[in-house]
Design an enzyme around this catalytic site. Sequence first.
Site, PDB file in Angstrom:
ATOM      1  CG  HIS A  65      -7.645 -15.251 -55.858  1.00 55.47           C
ATOM      2  ND1 HIS A  65      -6.964 -14.881 -56.997  1.00 55.47           N
ATOM      3  CD2 HIS A  65      -8.936 -15.415 -56.250  1.00 55.47           C
ATOM      4  CE1 HIS A  65      -7.799 -14.823 -58.022  1.00 55.47           C
ATOM      5  NE2 HIS A  65      -9.009 -15.153 -57.589  1.00 55.47           N
ATOM      6  CG  HIS A  67     -12.356 -11.556 -57.752  1.00 46.94           C
ATOM      7  ND1 HIS A  67     -11.849 -11.243 -58.991  1.00 46.94           N
ATOM      8  CD2 HIS A  67     -11.997 -12.844 -57.526  1.00 46.94           C
ATOM      9  CE1 HIS A  67     -11.212 -12.293 -59.494  1.00 46.94           C
ATOM     10  NE2 HIS A  67     -11.290 -13.284 -58.620  1.00 46.94           N
ATOM     11  CD  GLU A 145      -9.343  -9.205 -63.947  1.00 47.24           C
ATOM     12  OE1 GLU A 145      -9.429 -10.310 -63.390  1.00 47.24           O
ATOM     13  OE2 GLU A 145     -10.339  -8.527 -64.271  1.00 47.24           O
ATOM     14  CG  HIS A 183      -9.560 -12.866 -66.036  1.00 43.61           C
ATOM     15  ND1 HIS A 183     -10.161 -13.769 -66.863  1.00 43.61           N
ATOM     16  CD2 HIS A 183     -10.231 -12.958 -64.857  1.00 43.61           C
ATOM     17  CE1 HIS A 183     -11.164 -14.355 -66.213  1.00 43.61           C
ATOM     18  NE2 HIS A 183     -11.222 -13.877 -65.006  1.00 43.61           N
ATOM     19  CG  HIS A 210      -8.409 -16.334 -62.265  1.00 48.31           C
ATOM     20  ND1 HIS A 210      -8.581 -15.002 -62.491  1.00 48.31           N
ATOM     21  CD2 HIS A 210      -9.054 -16.603 -61.104  1.00 48.31           C
ATOM     22  CE1 HIS A 210      -9.299 -14.467 -61.510  1.00 48.31           C
ATOM     23  NE2 HIS A 210      -9.595 -15.409 -60.649  1.00 48.31           N
ATOM     24  CD  GLU A 213     -12.405 -20.397 -62.075  1.00 46.80           C
ATOM     25  OE1 GLU A 213     -12.095 -19.529 -62.923  1.00 46.80           O
ATOM     26  OE2 GLU A 213     -13.158 -20.175 -61.115  1.00 46.80           O
ATOM     27  CG  ASP A 311     -12.361 -16.734 -56.428  1.00 48.40           C
ATOM     28  OD1 ASP A 311     -11.870 -15.670 -56.828  1.00 48.40           O
ATOM     29  OD2 ASP A 311     -12.568 -17.702 -57.183  1.00 48.40           O
TER      30      ASP A 311
HETATM   31  O1  MCF Z   1     -12.268 -16.231 -59.538  1.00 50.56           O
HETATM   32  C1  MCF Z   1     -13.620 -16.154 -59.817  1.00 50.56           C
HETATM   33  C2  MCF Z   1     -13.888 -17.187 -60.886  1.00 50.56           C
HETATM   34  N1  MCF Z   1     -12.972 -17.075 -62.007  1.00 50.56           N
HETATM   35  C3  MCF Z   1     -12.708 -15.935 -62.696  1.00 50.56           C
HETATM   36  N2  MCF Z   1     -12.982 -14.683 -62.432  1.00 50.56           N
HETATM   37  C4  MCF Z   1     -13.609 -14.118 -61.420  1.00 50.56           C
HETATM   38  C5  MCF Z   1     -13.981 -14.751 -60.229  1.00 50.56           C
HETATM   39  N3  MCF Z   1     -14.697 -13.910 -59.505  1.00 50.56           N
HETATM   40  C6  MCF Z   1     -14.742 -12.755 -60.167  1.00 50.56           C
HETATM   41  N4  MCF Z   1     -14.070 -12.863 -61.322  1.00 50.56           N
HETATM   42  C7  MCF Z   1     -13.943 -11.723 -62.253  1.00 50.56           C
HETATM   43  C8  MCF Z   1     -12.657 -11.578 -62.994  1.00 50.56           C
HETATM   44  O2  MCF Z   1     -11.678 -10.923 -62.261  1.00 50.56           O
HETATM   45  O3  MCF Z   1     -14.908 -11.855 -63.264  1.00 50.56           O
HETATM   46  C9  MCF Z   1     -14.591 -10.947 -64.267  1.00 50.56           C
HETATM   47  C10 MCF Z   1     -13.090 -10.802 -64.234  1.00 50.56           C
HETATM   48  O4  MCF Z   1     -12.771  -9.462 -64.154  1.00 50.56           O
HETATM   49  C11 MCF Z   1     -15.197 -11.350 -65.579  1.00 50.56           C
HETATM   50  S1  MCF Z   1     -14.617 -12.827 -66.305  1.00 50.56           S
HETATM   51  C12 MCF Z   1     -15.366 -14.139 -65.407  1.00 50.56           C
HETATM   52 FE    FE Z   2     -10.756 -15.349 -58.737  1.00 51.85          FE
END
Ligand code: MCF
Ligand code: FE
Length: 407
Positions: A65, A67, A145, A183, A210, A213, A311
């Site tokens: 996982h 990003h 996503e 998401h 997710h 969390e 992450d």
């Molecule tokens: O996993 C971490 C923390 N939780 C959720 N979302 C994200 C994380 N790092 C980046 N994100 C992204 C998510 O994929 O943040 C965006 C989304 O597209 C905005 S919402 C927090």
């Molecule tokens: Fe994440």
Amino acid sequence: MKIISADWLVICDENNSIIQNGAVVFTDKIQEVDTLNNIEKKYPNIEIEKLAKNSVLMPGLINSHIHLEFSGNTTTLKYGNFYSWLNSVIKHREDLISKANTKLILSKLSKMKRTGTTTIGAISSYSFDLDACVKSPLNKVFFCEVIGTKGDMIDTLFADFKDRLNIAKKYKSANFIPAIAIHSPYSVHPFLVRETLKLAREENLPVTSHFLESREEFEWLHKDEGAFVEFFKNFLGQEQSVTKPMEFLNLFSNIKNLSFTHCVEASSDDFEKIKSLGASVNHCVTSNRLLNNTKLDLEKLKDIPFTIGTDGLSSNNSLSMFDELRNVLMTHYDKNILEFSNVLLKAATINGSRALGLNKGSLAEGLDADIIALTLPDEIEEKEDLAMQIILHTKFVDKTIIGGEFV
Ligand code: MCF
Ligand code: FE
């Protein structure tokens, strides 16, 4: 056919098998794993690449996982409180995303390779990471996503998601697998969840989401209370959550390769459900710590397999799986360190493979030849220390083999 040998082979199987003075025979798949003695006898005409003293061969690490589009962040985002972090993401998103161009993402992927990762589960919000992912030699499960709760936007959001998924599908190859990310339960309308999961079933695509969390998410989903009340009112004019956790999980039946990330606020019932769905849990311990979320209680997972994810750099200071493994080892100090180290090496290999629907993650005949070679700084006296010492001491690997090729 190629053969490589090392002082130690860490197999990453159920029995935590270790072979001292072992060798691996491989093409694009692993053909045979045995002692060097046996392999030399069986293949007298094939040259063997013999690694130096204190060398280790093990399956390449799987970061389940990540990003990549948030790779531009170092000191910008606010840590220490999930709600503050969320607001800082909204505030700086544009800047951060534009910083993370193909060149930057490729340099991160290249460093990940040098730190032992051979496969990633990449969560892609906008497909700005597509180009870099396609160019990288790593194996990618590329999760497009879907996000959004606003009723009047749903058709547009779904159309945009499908466009991104269709483009990703054009790049499908042995090392690039298109997939779907929902998401989270708080940020995706159930209609979008239902439709995207329908697609996943029809096309047999891996799915991840997710899930629970933060405490803020828990309070909002269960009680329509907490810090999210203000957030949803201000940004979306929304007064109630679009779903309850169990309602959300119920939508995921019959998805073959399914994983939920974080799950730190999940109840025993939620975990029962996750288990009955045949899903895995992606554990991102550093991210949870930085955003002041709860530490995942691994006991509650019972026999649900868990994987390791860094992450993104939006919630981590490193994308190295060995850095992450050290953090997991240090955080769960209630576990026996020797036994837990073996559990963690499996979480970072064979469990990651299962969660992503791949055929790798162990040094076993028939699996993809994704192998890393590393060198310990000194000798190991007792075999039972090996997994722990690998986690403690490895910063970089010496060699990386993906699909049978040295890369
Ligand atoms: O996993 C971490 C923390 N939780 C959720 N979302 C994200 C994380 N790092 C980046 N994100 C992204 C998510 O994929 O943040 C965006 C989304 O597209 C905005 S919402 C927090
Ligand atoms: Fe994440």
